[in-house]
Design an enzyme around this catalytic site. Structure first.
Site, PDB file in Angstrom:
ATOM      1  N   ILE A   1      -5.871 -13.734  -1.360  1.00  0.00           N
ATOM      2  CA  ILE A   1      -5.833 -13.012   0.210  1.00  0.00           C
ATOM      3  C   ILE A   1      -5.133 -14.002   0.849  1.00  0.00           C
ATOM      4  CG2 ILE A   1      -6.864 -11.953   1.857  1.00  0.00           C
ATOM      5  CD1 ILE A   1      -6.545 -10.317  -0.573  1.00  0.00           C
TER       6      ILE A   1
ATOM      7  N   GLU B   1      -0.878  -0.793   0.550  1.00  0.00           N
ATOM      8  CA  GLU B   1      -1.119   0.525   0.223  1.00  0.00           C
ATOM      9  C   GLU B   1      -2.396   0.677  -0.493  1.00  0.00           C
ATOM     10  OE1 GLU B   1       2.720   0.417  -1.670  1.00  0.00           O
ATOM     11  OE2 GLU B   1       3.602   2.256  -0.400  1.00  0.00           O
TER      12      GLU B   1
HETATM   13 MO1  MOS Z   1       6.226   2.166   1.424  1.00  0.00          MO
HETATM   14  S1  MOS Z   1       6.024   4.103   1.220  1.00  0.00           S
HETATM   15  O1  MOS Z   1       7.057   1.644  -0.073  1.00  0.00           O
HETATM   16  O2  MOS Z   1       6.952   1.829   2.853  1.00  0.00           O
END
Ligand code: MOS
Length: 740
Positions: free
Chosen positions: A625, A701
Site C-alpha cells: 500500500i 476498483e
Molecule cells: Mo475505470 S472503469 O477503468 O476508469
C-alpha cells in the site's frame, strides 16, 4: 535527452528499492499534495480555462431515438443575439469510445441516429446562455427508423462479442452433469440495471487551434490514448493534438475515451477560428456519454456436502448499441475467485438503442459479483455452512482455469481478519429473526477480488543540485491521489522530503503515461517514476564512487561508506532520466489480482422496507500500500458505490425509446453521507513481486467488488427473503417482510 530506462515485466522483481531506501515516505497516510490547491480553488479544471476571444458551444441532440436526419433548420437559432454559428457537420461527431484502449476512435456517421439524445450539432455563441437558448431552437427533421428498446426481447438475438477485458466464453468440463451430481446447487438469475458513473465534474472541453494543430483542455482519464483517438476523429496526425488535463473531478470510466463535447468543440473552434468552451450539462452527461450496461446473470453453483464447488456457471447478458464490441464482463472474477472443475462463463450482448454502454468502475466485477457473491451466500445457506467458511473452503492455490499460480493471494487471510474485526461470530444466524422494535437486523458478507493489470507507462524525472526534483508524465490524477503517490515514490528513491518533489501530470507534452483506468494507474505510472529514479541513483552512485546498492539517499544528502555529502557537492548540474515500464510475461505466467472481504450490518424496517446500513468492515490485500490514506479513500469510495448499486442506483430507460428518464443527481440516487455508516477499512501486509517493481497491486476498483452483495446478503439475513433484482428498493422488499 537521456536514454529511456525500460523494464519489461517478464520476470518477478524480487527486491524493491522501496524496501531499502531511507526517506520513509512510502506506505504512510500522507495528505494529498494537491489538497491545498483543490480546497482553495487554485486547481484549474477544464471548464475553468478561459482564453482571449473565446466563446461557448452547446450541444444539440437528437430529439428521437432511431432514424435518419433529413434536415437541420438553424435559421431561428442563428437569428438570436450573440449566436456565432451552428455547426452541423455532425458526420464527424463520435460517440464516447467506451474502452480507453481504443486507439482509433469509432467515427460514427450520426446522420443515422442510434439513441435518444445523441449529439448531432453544436451552437456557438458569445455567451453560454445564448448558446443554450439557441440550441433549443434548432429544428431537426428526420425519417424514423426502428429500434430495439426491450432488453428481454433483445436477449433472444444477443450476439457473442470478441474477447475483451475477459474472455467472452470459457467452457470447461460438463457443468450440467456437475449440477446433476451435486449434493447442493444454486441456479438463480440476478438482474442489475444500467448505471451512470455520476462523476462530480461534468465532461468539459476547451478547444483552440494554432499552426501546430489543436490544443484541448479536456477532462480525460487517459490522455496518451485519447490523443490518437481525437486526432483520428478530426483527421489529424497524433502529434497535431495536445490534450491538457491536470485536474479531473472524477471519471470512474466515463472519461476513459473521448466524449462528444471534445470533438464538437474542436470542430466548431476550427470552423469559426476562435477558442470554444463546451461544458456538458448534467443531463447531457447522463444522456450522451456512457453507461454501465444493465445485465441479466444466471449463476449456477454445484457443490458436495463438504462445501467444495464442483461446478460454477456464470452466464451474462448485457446490452449495447448495434456494432459496439464492448461487453460488461460480469464473469471476470468468476474465472479465478473460486475452484471447481466444471465451469461455464459466457457473455452475450443484446442490441439495444440506448446510450452507449462501456466501462464504469470495476467493469465486470462490480455487476458480476452482485450475483456471484449472493449465489455463494445462498449455497452456504443450503449447505448449512458458514458463508465465510464456504469461501475459505473454495479458496484456491492455483488459477482453476489456467492452472497457473496467483502472483499473491491473501483471500482467506482477508476473510479471517474481516470476520474478527466485524465480530462475525455474534451475527444473526437465523434469517428474519433478529429484531429491535420495528427494525429487522441482518448481517452479510462477501468476497472481493479485482484483477491487477500493468500498462506501458513513461515518466521523466529531473533531479536538481539544490535537492529538488521534477516528475513529468501525462498520467492523470482523477481524484485518486496520483500526485501524492508519485511524489512519495520519487521522494523516497531520491532521498527528498515530499515537498521538494514537483509532480506535473496530464499534458501530452510530457512522456506518455498509462492514464487512470482499470486500477492500473498507480502500479504502472509509479513504476515508470521508480525506474527513472533508479537510473538517477545509478548516476549518483557513480559520482559517489560506490555501488548503487551501497548508496543511501536521505534529506538531500548522499551517504556511502563513511561519506555523507549534500547532493550539490556531487552534482555538476541537473540529472535527468526517463523510465518506462512495459507489461511482459508476468501478465500471463501468474494470475494477478487484489482480494478482500466485506462485512456489513443492516436494519430493514419491518413496516416500510426501508434499509439502513449500520456498520461496515472491509479488509483488503493488494500488495504494497503506497499511501494508506489515499488507498483507504479509494476503497471507501468503492464501498459507497457498492451501497449505491445495492440500494438506490438505477438508470431508468423509457421503454418507448430508451431515453434516460432520471438524468440528474436528484433523480439518479447515489448514496449521500446519511446513507453511509463509518466504514472500517484495513489492508493486510502483502508484497507482489510479479506485479511491478513497487510490489503494489491496484486498489481503485477493488473496494466496489462484492460490496453490494454484502448488503444484499445482509438484507436476506434480516428479512429471510432473497430479492435478486437490483437495486433492492423498498418496494421490492415489502411483500416479503415478515408479519409485524
Ligand atoms: Mo475505470 S472503469 O477503468 O476508469
Amino acid at each position: 535527452m537521456s536514454d529511456t530506462y525500460t523494464l519489461t515485466m517478464d520476470d518477478p522483481i524480487e527486491t524493491s528499492l522501496l524496501d531499502t531506501s531511507a526517506q520513509g515516505l512510502i506506505g504512510k497516510g500522507l495528505d494529498r499534495v494537491d489538497g491545498p490547491k483543490k480546497v482553495s480553488g487554485q486547481a484549474t479544471y477544464s471548464a475553468e480555462y478561459s482564453f482571449e476571444n473565446g466563446c461557448y458551444g452547446f450541444l444539440v441532440r437528437a430529439p428521437f431515438a432511431v432514424g435518419r436526419i433529413t434536415k437541420i433548420d438553424t435559421q431561428a437559432a442563428k437569428a438570436l443575439p450573440g449566436v456565432i454559428d451552428v455547426v452541423t457537420d455532425f458526420d464527424r461527431f463520435i460517440r464516447n469510445s467506451a474502452q480507453g484502449a481504443v486507439k482509433s476512435a469509432p467515427v460514427q456517421g450520426v446522420r443515422d441516429v442510434a439513441y435518444f439524445g445523441e449529439p448531432v450539432a453544436i451552437v456557438v455563441a458569445e455567451g453560454y446562455e445564448q448558446a443554450r437558448d439557441a440550441a433549443s431552437l434548432v429544428r431537426i427533421e428526420h425519417e424514423a427508423g426502428s429500434g430495439n428498446f426491450d432488453f428481454a426481447e433483445a436477449i433472444a438475438d444477443a450476439d457473442i462479442p470478441p474477447d475483451g477485458a475477459a474472455p467472452a466464453t470459457h467452457d470447461q468440463g460438463d457443468l450440467d452433469k456437475a449440477m446433476g451430481d451435486a449434493d447442493a446447487t444454486v441456479d438463480e438469475v440476478w438482474t442489475t440495471p444500467s448505471q451512470n458513473s455520476a462523476a462530480m465534474e461534468p465532461h468539459a472541453s476547451v478547444a483552440l487551434w494554432n499552426d501546430d494543430g489543436l490544443t484541448l483542455y479536456g477532462s480525460y482519464q487517459m490522455p496518451s490514448f485519447d490523443r490518437p483517438s481525437l486526432a483520428d476523429a478530426l483527421g489529424l496526425e497524433t502529434e497535431q493534438v495536445r490534450i491538457i488535463t491536470p485536474y479531473i473531478g472524477g471519471g470512474f470510466g466515463s472519461k476513459l475515451g473521448i466524449a462528444p463535447e471534445s470533438v464538437a468543440a474542436a470542430i466548431a473552434s476550427k470552423q469559426i477560428g476562435r477558442p470554444v468552451k463546451t461544458v456538458m450539462t448534467r443531463q447531457q452527461v447522463f444522456d450522451a456519454t456512457v453507461r454501465r450496461s444493465n445485465t441479466r446473470q444466471r449463476v449456477r453453483l454445484a457443490a458436495g456436502k463438504d462445501g467444495k464447488l464442483t461446478g460454477i456457471g456464470h452466464e451474462t447478458h448485457c446490452s449495447n448499441l448495434p456494432d459496439e464490441v464492448f461487453f460488461e464482463p460480469a464473469g471476470i472474477a468468476t474465472h479465478f475467485l473460486y475452484g471447481g472443475e466444471h465451469r461455464r462463463i459466457t457473455h452475450a450482448i443484446a442490441r439495444l438503442n440506448r446510450v452507449l454502454s462501456g466501462s464504469m468502475r470495476a467493469p465486470g466485477e462490480a455487476a458480476g459479483m452482485l450475483a456471484l457473491e449472493c449465489a455463494m451466500d445462498e449455497l452456504a445457506e443450503r449447505l448449512g455452512i458458514d458463508p465465510v467458511e464456504l469461501r475459505k473452503i473454495n479458496d484456491c492455490k492455483r488459477d482453476p482455469e489456467k492452472d497457473i499460480p496467483y502472483s499473491s493471494r491473501s483471500f482467506t487471510e482477508c476473510l479471517d481478519e474481516g470476520a474478527k474485526r466485524f465480530g462475525w461470530d455474534k451475527r444473526n444466524r437465523t434469517p428474519g429473526k433478529m429484531r429491535e422494535g420495528e427494525w429487522l437486523i441482518g448481517h452479510g458478507m462477501s468476497g472481493s477480488a479485482r484483477g491487477n493489470q500493468l500498462q506501458p507507462s513513461e515518466a521523466r524525472v529531473v533531479l536538481r543540485p539544490d535537492g529538488s526534483a521534477i516528475v513529468e508524465t501525462d498520467m492523470t490524477d482523477i481524484g485518486t491521489g496520483t500526485y501524492t503517490i508519485l511524489s512519495q515514490i520519487a521522494g523516497e528513491l531520491l532521498g527528498l522530503p515530499i515537498d521538494r518533489v514537483d509532480v506535473r501530470l496530464g499534458d501530452n507534452r510530457f512522456p506518455p503515461g498509462s492514464g487512470s483506468g482499470g486500477s492500473f494507474g498507480a502500479g504502472s505510472s509509479g513504476s515508470s517514476v521508480y525506474l527513472a529514479c533508479e537510473d538517477i541513483r545509478r548516476k549518483l552512485a557513480t559520482a559517489m564512487d560506490c555501488e548503487p546498492s551501497d548508496l543511501t539517499l536521505k534529506d538531500g544528502e548522499a551517504i556511502a561508506a563513511n561519506r555523507r555529502v549534500s547532493l550539490s557537492d556531487i552534482m555538476s548540474g541537473e540529472i535527468e532520466a526517463t523510465g518506462r515500464i512495459e507489461p511482459g510475461d508476468q501478465g500471463d505466467e501468474v494470475r494477478q489480482a487484489g482480494h478482500g472481504a466485506h462485512f456489513c450490518a443492516v436494519r430493514v424496517n419491518a413496516v416500510t422496507g426501508e434499509v439502513r446500513i449500520d456498520r461496515w468492515t472491509a479488509v483488503f490485500a493488494a500488495g504494497r500500500i503506497l499511501n494508506e490514506k489515499t488507498a483507504t479513500s479509494q476503497c471507501l469510495g468503492g464501498v459507497v458505490f457498492g451501497i449505491g448499486a445495492a440500494l438506490t442506483e438505477e438508470l431508468v430507460h423509457d421503454p418507448r425509446n430508451g431515453k434516460v428518464v432520471n438524468r440528474d443527481l436528484a433523480e439518479y440516487h447515489v448514496p449521500v453521507h446519511a446513507d453511509v455508516p463509518h466504514v472500517d477499512i484495513r489492508f493486510l501486509p502483502e508484497r507482489d513481486t510479479h506485479a511491478n517493481p513497487l510490489h503494489a497491486k491496484g486498489i481503485g476498483e477493488l473496494g466496489i467488488a462484492g460490496a453490494g452483495a454484502a448488503v444484499a446478503n445482509a438484507i436476506a439475513n434480516a428479512t429471510g427473503a432473497r430479492v435478486r433484482d437490483y437495486p433492492l428498493t423498498l418496494d421490492k422488499l415489502l411483500d416479503s417482510l415478515p408479519p409485524v
